[in-house]
Design an enzyme around this catalytic site. Structure first.
Site, PDB file in Angstrom:
ATOM      1  N   THR A 151      43.102  31.812  42.254  1.00  0.00           N
ATOM      2  CA  THR A 151      42.861  31.922  42.955  1.00  0.00           C
ATOM      3  C   THR A 151      42.424  33.941  42.776  1.00  0.00           C
ATOM      4  O   THR A 151      41.867  34.130  41.976  1.00  0.00           O
ATOM      5  CB  THR A 151      43.406  32.991  44.314  1.00  0.00           C
ATOM      6  OG1 THR A 151      44.871  32.840  44.055  1.00  0.00           O
ATOM      7  CG2 THR A 151      43.462  31.856  44.683  1.00  0.00           C
ATOM      8  N   LYS A 178      49.919  27.483  40.331  1.00  0.00           N
ATOM      9  CA  LYS A 178      48.994  28.765  40.704  1.00  0.00           C
ATOM     10  C   LYS A 178      50.166  29.940  41.379  1.00  0.00           C
ATOM     11  O   LYS A 178      50.495  29.472  41.790  1.00  0.00           O
ATOM     12  CB  LYS A 178      47.167  28.610  41.246  1.00  0.00           C
ATOM     13  CG  LYS A 178      47.899  28.280  42.820  1.00  0.00           C
ATOM     14  CD  LYS A 178      48.316  29.510  43.463  1.00  0.00           C
ATOM     15  CE  LYS A 178      47.295  30.045  43.854  1.00  0.00           C
ATOM     16  NZ  LYS A 178      47.215  30.870  44.655  1.00  0.00           N
ATOM     17  N   THR A 193      49.935  32.471  46.953  1.00  0.00           N
ATOM     18  CA  THR A 193      50.718  31.772  47.334  1.00  0.00           C
ATOM     19  C   THR A 193      50.715  31.135  46.144  1.00  0.00           C
ATOM     20  O   THR A 193      50.250  30.838  45.158  1.00  0.00           O
ATOM     21  CB  THR A 193      49.576  30.355  47.936  1.00  0.00           C
ATOM     22  OG1 THR A 193      48.797  30.917  49.423  1.00  0.00           O
ATOM     23  CG2 THR A 193      50.625  29.324  47.928  1.00  0.00           C
ATOM     24  N   GLU A 274      49.742  40.141  40.517  1.00  0.00           N
ATOM     25  CA  GLU A 274      48.397  40.701  41.427  1.00  0.00           C
ATOM     26  C   GLU A 274      48.862  42.522  40.921  1.00  0.00           C
ATOM     27  O   GLU A 274      49.471  42.976  40.922  1.00  0.00           O
ATOM     28  CB  GLU A 274      48.311  40.853  42.193  1.00  0.00           C
ATOM     29  CG  GLU A 274      48.085  39.193  42.588  1.00  0.00           C
ATOM     30  CD  GLU A 274      47.500  39.310  44.419  1.00  0.00           C
ATOM     31  OE1 GLU A 274      46.944  38.376  44.630  1.00  0.00           O
ATOM     32  OE2 GLU A 274      48.232  40.233  44.874  1.00  0.00           O
ATOM     33  N   ASN A 403      44.471  43.735  46.824  1.00  0.00           N
ATOM     34  CA  ASN A 403      45.601  43.714  48.378  1.00  0.00           C
ATOM     35  C   ASN A 403      44.619  44.312  49.437  1.00  0.00           C
ATOM     36  O   ASN A 403      44.960  44.606  50.436  1.00  0.00           O
ATOM     37  CB  ASN A 403      47.221  43.240  48.387  1.00  0.00           C
ATOM     38  CG  ASN A 403      47.689  42.700  47.360  1.00  0.00           C
ATOM     39  OD1 ASN A 403      47.514  40.811  48.508  1.00  0.00           O
ATOM     40  ND2 ASN A 403      48.133  42.660  46.349  1.00  0.00           N
ATOM     41  N   THR A 408      37.384  41.240  51.543  1.00  0.00           N
ATOM     42  CA  THR A 408      36.448  41.977  51.543  1.00  0.00           C
ATOM     43  C   THR A 408      35.820  41.808  49.941  1.00  0.00           C
ATOM     44  O   THR A 408      35.129  41.504  49.868  1.00  0.00           O
ATOM     45  CB  THR A 408      36.291  43.574  51.716  1.00  0.00           C
ATOM     46  OG1 THR A 408      36.658  44.052  51.047  1.00  0.00           O
ATOM     47  CG2 THR A 408      36.359  43.202  53.330  1.00  0.00           C
TER      48      THR A 408
END
Length: 408
Positions: A151, A178, A193, A274, A403, A408
């Site tokens: 992702t 992942k 996740t 991230e 995040n 979007t």
């Protein structure tokens, strides 16, 4: 002796994989299938979040001791989707079973992506049909599967090892995962996740389950990117026994090899958090109990203040001690030692409850140690003999941006 090799989930005998674009995502690969030529003993860890995605609910309800295939989609978590989500997860299993002539109970299912959106099953069925036709072995197949389950990940997360067991059998282990955000797994067996697929041609019996839980507790469950446990966390170990060796449940060589692979995967997940720029490793020694050691590790790596300090190479060790005080573990401050490691530097910070350094020059040395891609925080509680290690990452501007714009 464990040997890390170039490989992935199709490295062990009898495993095939495929990754395809089904259309759930606009352009990227988004659906994968992993297949074993023979039924494999299955050992599965699931999220402990009380809000569980449909695939997790379906897998836990069936609790199949054998799996021969697993289907994974990215782009849609199939979470908070009610009865329709359950039906869609079952339909994914049934579609794979029909393509590969399997019993649907022997097909696992995992999903990752946006929460609260229904699956487009027309696209998913197309992807499953295509993936089942394209199953193959080798590094290309490994790579396609890895890409299809990503992702916000920026790198593929895979590891492979081989080890000779006590009876002389040579076995292989492959793992792929992942995970980049919404990561603080607390996966229990029988219970962004992290989705992980682990394969081996070793022979394992149901008695291996407690050992698998122990390995998860020391590896995947010691990773935290942001302290938020996902609705979809799932880790599946498939052992198809095609090495033809004796049962390896208690073989120390196999256990060490599997623990090594899972630890490397865990570190890679933390490294690719991230927006992350640094890997944080927290080493706790001298704890009174194992629970205290793990609790302190998680408290430190989950602290936004600690993570921000690491990002800015800010030698504010008071933030680490704040986390220690909030952890709930037992200690006497006068017995605590704190050390920061980075690169080839190892800097003692606190000893016997007091700072080792005072002058500005010493502070700059600490800053230099923190100004590395990998930073280790070592805490010795002096309260016992238990230890724990965990991994996290720094908190950066990009984490907020990613995040804030995720849906979007």
């Amino acid at each position: 002796m464990v040997e890390i090799i170039d490989g992935g989930v199709t490295t062990p005998q009898g495993f095939k994989a495929a990754g395809v674009h089904s259309g759930v995502k606009y352009r990227s690969l988004d659906l994968a299938v992993l297949y074993s030529e023979v039924p494999a003993s299955a050992f599965v860890g699931y999220t402990s979040n009380n809000v569980k995605a449909a695939p997790v609910q379906v897998m836990m309800r069936e609790n199949s001791p054998k799996l021969q295939a697993v289907v994974v989609n990215s782009g849609n978590a199939n979470a908070l989707t009610g009865r329709r989500g359950i039906e869609d997860a079952l339909a994914m299993k049934q579609a794979v079973a029909a393509e590969l002539s399997l019993d649907p109970v022997t097909v696992g299912v995992m999903s990752t992506g946006l929460i609260g959106r229904f699956m487009d099953m027309h696209k998913v069925r197309y992807g499953i049909s295509r993936a089942c036709r394209e199953l193959s072995q080798g590094r290309e197949a490994d790579g396609l599967l890895a890409e299809a389950i990503m992702t916000t990940d920026t790198i593929k997360k895979e590891c492979s090892a081989r080890v000779r067991l006590s009876d002389g059998t040579l076995v292989y282990i492959g793992a792929i995962s992942k995970g980049s955000g919404m990561i603080a797994p607390h996966m229990q067996v029988l219970h962004g996740t992290t989705l992980s697929l682990v394969t081996t041609d070793a022979n394992l019996s149901p008695e291996f389950l407690p050992t698998w839980q122990s390995i998860l507790d020391d590896s995947m469950n010691m990773v935290s990117v942001d302290g938020d446990q996902s609705t979809n966390d799932t880790c599946i170990l498939m052992a198809n026994g095609m090495s033809k060796g004796a049962v390896a449940d208690k073989d120390p060589e196999f256990i060490e090899a599997l623990r090594t692979v899972m630890t490397k995967i865990a570190r890679t997940i933390a490294m690719d958090g991230e927006g992350a720029t640094k890997l944080i490793e927290v080493q706790v020694t001298g704890a009174e109990t194992k629970d205290d050691a793990r609790k302190l590790v998680k408290t430190i790596i989950n602290s936004p203040l600690v993570k921000s300090a690491i990002f800015g190479s800010d030698p504010n060790y008071g933030r680490i001690m704040m986390a220690l005080g909030n952890s709930g573990c037992k200690f006497v401050l006068e017995d605590v030692r704190l050390t920061i490691k980075g690169g080839d530097m190892e800097v003692p910070i606190l000893d016997s409850g007091a700072p080792v350094f005072q002058d500005e020059r010493s502070v700059e040395v600490v800053r230099m140690a923190m100004d590395n891609k990998e930073v280790t925080i070592a805490v010795d509680l002096g309260a016992g003999s238990e230890t724990a290690t965990g991994w996290g990452c720094d908190l950066t501007y990009d984490y907020v941006r990613i995040n804030a714009e995720y849906a979007t």
